[in-house]
Scaffold this motif. Structure first.
Motif, short mmCIF file in Angstrom:
data_model
loop_
_atom_site.label_atom_id
_atom_site.label_comp_id
_atom_site.label_asym_id
_atom_site.label_seq_id
_atom_site.Cartn_x
_atom_site.Cartn_y
_atom_site.Cartn_z
N GLN A 176 3.10 9.45 9.02
CA GLN A 176 4.12 10.37 8.48
C GLN A 176 4.90 11.02 9.63
O GLN A 176 6.12 11.08 9.60
CB GLN A 176 3.47 11.46 7.62
CG GLN A 176 2.93 10.98 6.31
CD GLN A 176 4.03 10.77 5.30
OE1 GLN A 176 4.61 9.70 5.22
NE2 GLN A 176 4.31 11.77 4.53
N TRP A 177 4.17 11.52 10.61
CA TRP A 177 4.84 12.17 11.75
C TRP A 177 5.71 11.17 12.51
O TRP A 177 6.84 11.47 12.87
CB TRP A 177 3.80 12.75 12.71
CG TRP A 177 3.10 13.97 12.22
CD1 TRP A 177 3.49 14.80 11.21
CD2 TRP A 177 1.88 14.50 12.73
NE1 TRP A 177 2.58 15.81 11.05
CE2 TRP A 177 1.58 15.66 11.97
CE3 TRP A 177 1.01 14.12 13.73
CZ2 TRP A 177 0.45 16.43 12.20
CZ3 TRP A 177 -0.10 14.89 13.95
CH2 TRP A 177 -0.38 16.03 13.20
N ASP A 208 8.91 10.29 10.62
CA ASP A 208 9.61 11.43 10.03
C ASP A 208 9.49 11.42 8.50
O ASP A 208 10.45 11.66 7.77
CB ASP A 208 11.09 11.47 10.44
CG ASP A 208 11.27 11.73 11.92
OD1 ASP A 208 10.49 12.52 12.47
OD2 ASP A 208 12.19 11.15 12.52
#
Length: 111
Positions: free
Chosen positions: A21-22, A25
């Protein structure tokens, strides 16, 4: 912790998902009501062996989904919702932390 997860030092899926997810984005959708009930808590569980009495996430009541679904015109992060989720889901109260530590201490002594 991400390196430990990568090296297989503990059985988990959520660190890899969060990293993805990081990295991309990504955003997550958290509904206002619960659509499922996680029954995977307790001594026979794979990862969440703490009993349902020590976590508010076990055996929660569920709600139905209303159709048709309403999709937003734009997809953006909702800072107020993110702050609420952080405080209510990931930053346990002092009393909750004490209960969890006592539960773990008792469980360790029983082994």
């Amino acid at each position: 912790m991400l390196i430990d997860a990568y090296n297989g030092k503990f059985n988990t899926w959520d660190y890899q998902w969060l990293f993805s997810q990081w990295f991309h984005d990504g955003l997550s959708v958290i509904p206002n009501v619960n659509f499922i009930s996680n029954i995977g808590f307790g001594v026979k569980a794979t990862n969440t062996t703490n009993s349902s009495e020590t976590t508010p996430f076990a055996n929660r009541s569920i709600s139905g989904i209303t159709f048709p679904l309403k999709h937003p015109a734009n997809i953006i992060a909702h800072k107020k919702a993110d702050t609420f989720t952080q405080k209510t889901r990931f930053d346990p109260s002092f009393l909750t932390r004490v209960k969890l530590k006592l539960h773990r201490a008792i469980k360790i002594k029983r082994k």
